[in-house]
Design an enzyme around this catalytic site. Structure first.
Site, PDB file in Angstrom:
ATOM      1  N   HIS A 375       0.796  -1.227   0.000  1.00 39.92           N
ATOM      2  CA  HIS A 375       0.000   0.000   0.000  1.00 39.92           C
ATOM      3  C   HIS A 375       0.827   1.274   0.000  1.00 39.92           C
ATOM      4  CE1 HIS A 375      -3.931  -1.968   0.926  1.00 39.92           C
ATOM      5  NE2 HIS A 375      -3.146  -2.859   1.507  1.00 39.92           N
ATOM      6  N   LYS A 567      -9.081  13.288   4.639  1.00 41.87           N
ATOM      7  CA  LYS A 567      -8.107  12.192   4.585  1.00 41.87           C
ATOM      8  C   LYS A 567      -7.167  12.368   5.761  1.00 41.87           C
ATOM      9  CE  LYS A 567      -7.035  13.788   0.435  1.00 41.87           C
ATOM     10  NZ  LYS A 567      -7.153  12.563  -0.362  1.00 41.87           N
ATOM     11  N   ARG A 568      -6.293  11.377   6.025  1.00 42.43           N
ATOM     12  CA  ARG A 568      -5.313  11.565   7.084  1.00 42.43           C
ATOM     13  C   ARG A 568      -4.456  12.803   6.786  1.00 42.43           C
ATOM     14  NH1 ARG A 568      -4.707   7.779  11.399  1.00 42.43           N
ATOM     15  NH2 ARG A 568      -2.821   8.955  11.891  1.00 42.43           N
ATOM     16  N   LYS A 573       0.111  14.517   1.319  1.00 46.04           N
ATOM     17  CA  LYS A 573      -1.260  14.779   0.855  1.00 46.04           C
ATOM     18  C   LYS A 573      -1.510  16.279   0.651  1.00 46.04           C
ATOM     19  CE  LYS A 573      -3.068  10.627   3.210  1.00 46.04           C
ATOM     20  NZ  LYS A 573      -3.713   9.803   2.157  1.00 46.04           N
ATOM     21  N   THR A 675      -8.836   6.280  -1.896  1.00 50.61           N
ATOM     22  CA  THR A 675     -10.173   5.704  -2.072  1.00 50.61           C
ATOM     23  C   THR A 675     -11.234   6.769  -1.812  1.00 50.61           C
ATOM     24  OG1 THR A 675      -9.909   4.837   0.169  1.00 50.61           O
ATOM     25  CG2 THR A 675      -9.661   3.275  -1.634  1.00 50.61           C
ATOM     26  N   LYS A 679     -14.979   7.778  -3.618  1.00 49.56           N
ATOM     27  CA  LYS A 679     -16.235   8.019  -2.893  1.00 49.56           C
ATOM     28  C   LYS A 679     -16.823   9.365  -3.290  1.00 49.56           C
ATOM     29  CE  LYS A 679     -14.201   5.350   0.810  1.00 49.56           C
ATOM     30  NZ  LYS A 679     -13.300   5.429   1.984  1.00 49.56           N
TER      31      LYS A 679
HETATM   32  C1  26Q Z   1       3.061   0.264  10.477  1.00 50.30           C
HETATM   33  C2  26Q Z   1       3.952  -0.095  11.487  1.00 50.30           C
HETATM   34  C3  26Q Z   1       3.825   0.435  12.750  1.00 50.30           C
HETATM   35  C4  26Q Z   1       2.779   1.300  13.023  1.00 50.30           C
HETATM   36  C5  26Q Z   1       1.887   1.656  12.031  1.00 50.30           C
HETATM   37  C6  26Q Z   1       2.026   1.132  10.746  1.00 50.30           C
HETATM   38  C7  26Q Z   1       1.085   1.513   9.678  1.00 50.30           C
HETATM   39  C8  26Q Z   1      -0.284   1.581   9.938  1.00 50.30           C
HETATM   40  C9  26Q Z   1      -1.173   1.936   8.960  1.00 50.30           C
HETATM   41  C10 26Q Z   1       1.516   1.811   8.408  1.00 50.30           C
HETATM   42  C11 26Q Z   1       0.608   2.165   7.408  1.00 50.30           C
HETATM   43  C12 26Q Z   1      -0.745   2.235   7.679  1.00 50.30           C
HETATM   44  C13 26Q Z   1      -1.756   2.628   6.689  1.00 50.30           C
HETATM   45  C14 26Q Z   1      -1.517   2.877   5.425  1.00 50.30           C
HETATM   46  C15 26Q Z   1      -2.576   3.282   4.494  1.00 50.30           C
HETATM   47  O1  26Q Z   1      -3.706   3.523   4.885  1.00 50.30           O
HETATM   48  N1  26Q Z   1      -2.266   3.365   3.203  1.00 50.30           N
HETATM   49  C16 26Q Z   1      -3.256   3.738   2.224  1.00 50.30           C
HETATM   50  O2  26Q Z   1      -3.878   2.566   1.724  1.00 50.30           O
HETATM   51  C17 26Q Z   1      -4.970   2.867   0.875  1.00 50.30           C
HETATM   52  C18 26Q Z   1      -5.632   1.568   0.496  1.00 50.30           C
HETATM   53  O3  26Q Z   1      -4.843   0.868  -0.423  1.00 50.30           O
HETATM   54  C19 26Q Z   1      -4.503   3.661  -0.330  1.00 50.30           C
HETATM   55  O4  26Q Z   1      -5.651   4.033  -1.062  1.00 50.30           O
HETATM   56  C20 26Q Z   1      -3.736   4.899   0.100  1.00 50.30           C
HETATM   57  O5  26Q Z   1      -3.182   5.534  -1.030  1.00 50.30           O
HETATM   58  C21 26Q Z   1      -2.629   4.509   1.074  1.00 50.30           C
HETATM   59  O6  26Q Z   1      -1.985   5.663   1.582  1.00 50.30           O
END
Ligand code: 26Q
Length: 832
Positions: A375, A567-568, A573, A675, A679
């Site tokens: 991702h 979004k986050r 972003k 995503t 939406k």
């Molecule tokens: C990893 C290790 C330790 C702590 C936290 C994490 C961690 C947690 C969540 C790393 C990444 C995430 C989330 C990532 C994320 O949401 N990525 C998004 O995924 C979407 C679905 O595929 C994409 O549409 C987005 O572009 C992408 O940013």
């Protein structure tokens, strides 16, 4: 069926439905749950009580379907997909479950006859916010599509006691975080399954033992054990009998923990130590990029993976027809990013240490079982764990990682004899300074398929991140462009538009076949249809205006253009690019109060990771600048800026149907897919965006003339870095850019407080502007001027908006799931 005796007093309930109607039966069910399950008198029931009672009434139907589904799946020994994810952003389940079971109208009528306000009751549900953002919501959309398309599936994850923090803003505009104790008062959807509790071991050491034949049979000893208790949430398919499960593991302390403590210290100490076992599933990490080296996070990952694999194996061998020979034939596991990638090693360990497999034989089964979705390309977000930490927490797994690595490096040697650079790159162990385990390399090596989440992302994955692995394993890498569930994101969130579409197309079949929206295209130019479409948009904006008033205390006009970025919060972003444009418009209005611009309401929603100071500074800047603009009488209300606190799934459902413009403005190459972009466009918002992630494919679908694209593309970004990027050049060359940056850097918006926004300001100049905000600023402003011009032409805008809705069928998660099922899982639907 409940007896008449539980019915409310006659006369008290308006419009009571006929005694044997579905609404009357459902009404009696609600009343029975209120009394029998909640021990509540109708007269004193709170909205939450009504919500729980109604949820339990729907759940009765869902449980029947769930039992039937599992019975059919088990009886036919079907192949299943097991989705492994550390995150599930489910949001509220009430409306979704009512629509899925076809009980929405029945429940509304039943509650109305009980004198209850449906909207108030649905608002009583706390969001199930067990995720950070896109990746977690994608998992939730996938569960919806899997059930709706009748695929046998099970989601595995963690039953976090605290989901993503609740966000509030301090008086100075700064984000403050509060714990999200979502489960405090219980959850009517879940069923605990203590009978399927699993044991998980951590720590300890390896005893080097050899068997009678001289084979190395290591023993993992002196471990600490914790328990995993599954909690099942049913996931109901829409308009079908299939109900799958989301199985979430809660950690509990085990007996041996207590015993040791009892012997050492006594009762209170023992109970205190018990708490340690419960910490593992206590809280979701609120970062959406790697939090480096946190032991608890590694324990979370291993805990849920170990529980889930044991559960899968238990279920597999429950059927006497099954063996290890057909394991990978019945079990497909999808890894949602590298977070659960340790599963690859855990299954290897089980096969070798507990079932006597050789590494080569075990690795065959592992490779056939797992597939991995990537991702992110951001190097700082690629998971790495220090070898030292691994050795302490999971010593046997580290040994196996070295064994797996030896095999991998042999394959690299065969492919590129004598090339040590290739070995260094492909190795599971990074060796600069202190050694680290590379989870992405592990996931690639241990999977038969690796996929990116949008066409551009997959290209970059192959070209930039994993070119060696792509050469080593031809065909392993593939694309699966993300999607969203039309049930939640159109049918449920936007009931007005849903009804119009159903009326226009003559059927509601589009809810399960989103491509049918193409049927709206021929009406895009029709004035009467445009009027209906835009009247719905306006009604949704009136609703959102009320939310804005309640949450932010700001009055906004539904006739203004609603410009939305939700979004986050992340530098890549570029919410700060949006802010610079707002400042530019504000300044132009101050210099020329008569300036004719389309009135706009800028709507933000975003949480920043608690430790991400720059992101929090951006939030504060938007809040402070917004408050200033909103109360400046000189601009005649032409601009409003609101930052809705605590952005979450249920809030997204209110914002998205009301959006005119969707901000998708990441630096090209940085957003894997997005995503939210899908939406918003599905709900008739036009996109202003860069050629990044799925924006590229949205443009292909809606057509160049129905989207606003600006800025550097991936190649231009690379060229600019290669040539040497100097934000100062852009600062010097653009008078307006210089003015707004200086303004932001001054204490104009925070009188008496110097440097309030220094973090944002400096990151863009002395900090080198890593996300090219200044480089894209002018072209962004120009593009926004094109938006302004387009919005003035009501018929043109309406046509563009309708065509966005009509052409978004590709982005249904049903399409995505069918592709995974066909190309990665070899999975067939099973009708129940
Ligand atoms: C990893 C290790 C330790 C702590 C936290 C994490 C961690 C947690 C969540 C790393 C990444 C995430 C989330 C990532 C994320 O949401 N990525 C998004 O995924 C979407 C679905 O595929 C994409 O549409 C987005 O572009 C992408 O940013």
């Amino acid at each position: 069926m409940p007896s008449k005796a539980t019915a409310a007093k006659p006369g008290k309930s308006p419009g009571r439905p006929p005694a044997d109607s579905p609404a009357a039966i459902f009404r009696a069910l609600i009343q029975r749950h209120l009394v029998s399950t909640l021990a509540r008198h109708e007269g004193s029931a709170t909205p939450r009580d009504w919500w729980v009672a109604t949820a339990l009434a729907v759940r009765d139907t869902i449980h029947e379907r769930m039992i039937a589904t599992q019975a059919v799946h088990n009886a036919n020994n079907v192949r299943r997909i097991y989705y492994f994810s550390l995150e599930y952003l489910m949001g509220r389940l009430f409306g979704n479950n009512l629509l899925a079971t076809g009980l929405m109208d029945t429940a509304k009528a039943a509650l109305a006859s009980l004198g209850q306000d449906f909207e108030k009751i649905r608002e009583a549900e706390v969001d199930m916010g067990l995720g950070n953002g896109g990746l977690g919501r994608l998992a939730a959309c996938f569960l919806d599509s899997l059930a709706t398309l009748d695929y046998p599936a099970l989601g595995y994850g963690i039953y976090y006691e605290f989901g993503l923090f609740r966000q509030a803003f301090a008086a100075n505009g700064q984000q403050v975080e509060h714990p999200d104790n979502w489960i405090l008062f219980g959850d009517p959807w879940e069923v605990a399954r203590p009978e399927y509790t699993q044991e998980v071991r951590f720590y300890g050491r390896i005893e080097n033992v050899f068997d009678d034949h001289g084979n190395y049979r290591p023993r993992w000893v002196d471990t600490k054990t914790i328990l995993g208790v599954p909690h099942d949430i049913p996931t109901a398919g829409f308009g079908t009998g299939t109900v799958n499960l989301l199985r979430l593991w809660a950690s509990k302390s085990s007996e041996d923990f207590d015993l040791a403590a009892f012997n050492r210290g006594g009762y209170v100490e023992a109970v205190r130590e018990k708490a340690i076992g419960e910490t593992v599933s206590k809280v979701l990490y609120p970062n959406d990029k790697t939090e480096t080296g946190k032991e608890l996070r590694l324990m979370q990952q291993y805990f849920f993976v170990a529980c889930s694999l044991r559960d899968i194996i238990r279920r597999h061998f429950r059927n006497p027809a099954n063996s290890w020979k057909n394991f990978a034939g019945k079990v497909a596991v999808q890894l949602n990013d590298t977070h659960p990638a340790i599963a690859v090693v855990e299954l290897t360990r089980i096969l070798i240490d507990e079932h006597g497999f050789t590494l080569a034989a075990a690795w065959e089964i592992v490779g056939a079982t797992f597939a991995y979705t990537n991702h992110t390309l951001l190097p700082e977000a690629l998971e790495k764990w220090s070898v030292g930490l691994f050795e302490r927490v999971l010593p046997r797994h580290l040994q196996l990682i070295y064994d797996i690595n030896a095999q991998l490096l042999k394959a690299v040697e065969t492919k590129w004899p004598g090339d040590n650079e290739k070995k260094r790159i492909c190795s599971l162990i990074e060796e600069n300074g202190h050694k680290q385990v590379r989870m992405a390399n592990l996931a690639v090596a241990g999977s038969h398929a690796v996929n990116g989440v949008a066409a551009l992302h997959t290209d970059l994955l192959k070209k930039n991140l994993f070119p060696e692995f792509d050469a080593l394993y031809p065909g392993k890498f593939q694309n699966k462009t993300n999607g969203i569930t039309p049930r939640r994101w159109l049918h449920k969130a936007n009931p007005r538009l849903s009804a119009l579409i159903t009326k226009k197309l003559g059927s509601a079949a589009w809810v399960r076949g989103l491509d049918q929206l193409h049927g709206l295209e021929k009406s895009a130019g029709d004035a009467a249809f445009q009027k209906e479409f835009m009247a719905i948009k306006r009604a949704n904006k009136v609703d959102l205006a009320a939310v804005i008033k309640a949450e932010c205390g700001v009055d906004v006009s539904p006739d203004a253009l609603f410009d939305v970025q939700i979004k986050r919060l992340h530098e890549y972003k570029r919410q700060h690019l949006n802010l610079l444009h707002i400042l530019a418009l504000y300044r132009r209005l101050l210099q020329n109060p008569g300036l004719d611009i389309v009135p706009r309401v800028f709507v933000f929603g975003a949480k920043a990771a608690p430790g991400y100071d720059l992101a929090k500074n951006i939030i504060r800047a938007i809040n402070v600048v917004g408050a200033h603009i909103n109360t400046d009488p000189r601009i005649g209300g032409k601009l409003k800026v609101v930052f809705l606190p605590n952005y979450r799934v249920s809030l997204a459902e209110k914002i998205i149907p009301a959006a005119d413009l969707s901000e998708q403005i990441s630096t090209a190459g940085k957003e894997a897919s997005g995503t939210g972009n899908m939406k918003l466009s599905l709900n008739g918002a036009l996109t202003i965006g860069t050629l990044d992630g799925a924006n590229v494919e949205i443009k292909e679908e809606v057509g160049d003339e129905n989207i606003f694209i600006f800025g550097l593309n991936v190649d231009e970004v690379a060229a600019l870095w290669a040539k040497g990027y100097k934000p100062w050049d852009f600062y010097q060359a653009d008078e307006e850019l210089r003015a707004v940056l200086d303004w932001l850097g001054s204490d104009f918006f925070t009188p008496g407080e110097h440097g309030a926004f220094a973090l944002v300001h400096d990151s863009l100049l002395s900090g080198g502007d890593p996300y090219l905000v200044l480089a894209d600023f002018r072209r962004y402003c120009d593009c926004q001027a094109r938006v302004d011009a387009a919005y003035r032409d009501k018929a043109k805008w309406a046509k563009m908006a309708i065509l966005n809705t009509a052409r978004l069928g590709k982005f249904s998660s049903d399409r995505t799931i069918r592709e995974y099922a066909k190309d990665i899982w070899s999975l067939k639907p099973v009708k129940v």
